[in-house]
Write an enzyme that holds these catalytic residues in place. Sequence first.
Site, PDB file in Angstrom:
ATOM      1  N   SER A 129       0.845  -1.189   0.000  1.00 31.68           N
ATOM      2  CA  SER A 129       0.000   0.000   0.000  1.00 31.68           C
ATOM      3  C   SER A 129       0.878   1.236   0.000  1.00 31.68           C
ATOM      4  O   SER A 129       1.966   1.238   0.591  1.00 31.68           O
ATOM      5  CB  SER A 129      -0.890   0.015   1.242  1.00 31.68           C
ATOM      6  OG  SER A 129      -1.606   1.241   1.324  1.00 31.68           O
ATOM      7  N   TYR A 142      -1.923  -0.210  10.161  1.00 34.49           N
ATOM      8  CA  TYR A 142      -2.006  -0.605   8.752  1.00 34.49           C
ATOM      9  C   TYR A 142      -0.733  -0.189   8.022  1.00 34.49           C
ATOM     10  O   TYR A 142      -0.119  -0.991   7.302  1.00 34.49           O
ATOM     11  CB  TYR A 142      -3.231   0.036   8.097  1.00 34.49           C
ATOM     12  CG  TYR A 142      -3.439  -0.390   6.662  1.00 34.49           C
ATOM     13  CD1 TYR A 142      -3.949  -1.649   6.367  1.00 34.49           C
ATOM     14  CD2 TYR A 142      -3.125   0.464   5.610  1.00 34.49           C
ATOM     15  CE1 TYR A 142      -4.146  -2.044   5.053  1.00 34.49           C
ATOM     16  CE2 TYR A 142      -3.315   0.079   4.294  1.00 34.49           C
ATOM     17  CZ  TYR A 142      -3.824  -1.173   4.022  1.00 34.49           C
ATOM     18  OH  TYR A 142      -4.006  -1.571   2.707  1.00 34.49           O
ATOM     19  N   LYS A 146       2.121  -2.857   6.205  1.00 35.93           N
ATOM     20  CA  LYS A 146       2.455  -2.769   4.779  1.00 35.93           C
ATOM     21  C   LYS A 146       3.904  -2.306   4.576  1.00 35.93           C
ATOM     22  O   LYS A 146       4.592  -2.760   3.663  1.00 35.93           O
ATOM     23  CB  LYS A 146       1.476  -1.824   4.071  1.00 35.93           C
ATOM     24  CG  LYS A 146       0.045  -2.345   4.036  1.00 35.93           C
ATOM     25  CD  LYS A 146      -0.060  -3.665   3.287  1.00 35.93           C
ATOM     26  CE  LYS A 146      -1.502  -4.090   3.085  1.00 35.93           C
ATOM     27  NZ  LYS A 146      -1.618  -5.336   2.287  1.00 35.93           N
TER      28      LYS A 146
END
Length: 267
Positions: A129, A142, A146
């Site tokens: 991401s 998050y 990633k």
Amino acid sequence: MQNIVLITGASSGIGKSIGEYLATFDYKVYGTSRHPKHEELNGIHFLQLDVTDLKSVENAIQTLITKEGKIDFLINNAGAGITGPLEEIPEIEQKKIFETNYFGPLRVINTVLPHMRSKKSGFIINVTSIAGYMGLPFRGFYSATKGALELTTEAYRMELKAFGIKMCNVAPGDFATNIAAGRYHAPIEENSPYKDVYEKSLKLMDAHVDHGKDPDLMAKSVHAIMQKSNPKIHYKVGDFTQKMSVFLKHILPDKVFENLLLKHYKL
């Protein structure tokens, strides 16, 4: 002979779009889901696989190898979202997101590698991401999962070079998928010191996804990368502003870039 492609998390969103697109070319596409509803749909042959369960991973890979004898491409797409103030996200949810987004892909990679090494070929694409390039407010875990996968891919590439196995990252920006519906949201607590800013940020994040790019763009980008004989380490796919943010992160002083993020998230 057809190339065999394995895509984790292929029942919806980006994984589904990639699988259906590749199936229109000369690939035999296998997609995974924790709870498959079909044996085959729109050109994707489904296998049961839960990336957080090593036995499940091993069973799925062995089933595929027994059936096809090889895996030419692995696209590590399965993942989950998580939002909330870092201080308030329960530790159990912190660990779950790393199990899914980081250790999960590693389980699949490490299970597939011996088979690819025996063929002296293979291509692994990790879907990360753009959020993995920067610590984003209320998306810190998050970003961390990633970002960790991005860096681990760099190490894998060098370790695998002698075996003819290629690996790269593809970092999408915001795409119009159902990720917002499936992610863990720390509740907005009335007595939380973060209540107002978190609530505003959450609405902004959801709006970004709702107005995101068509996931077919990711499918076409991944297909183009699969044709590369010497792929780059990192690819970014998304709108100009999101891709530019990664460039700005590298060239601007840290505090200048931080101020841009603060302004963007209205903090």
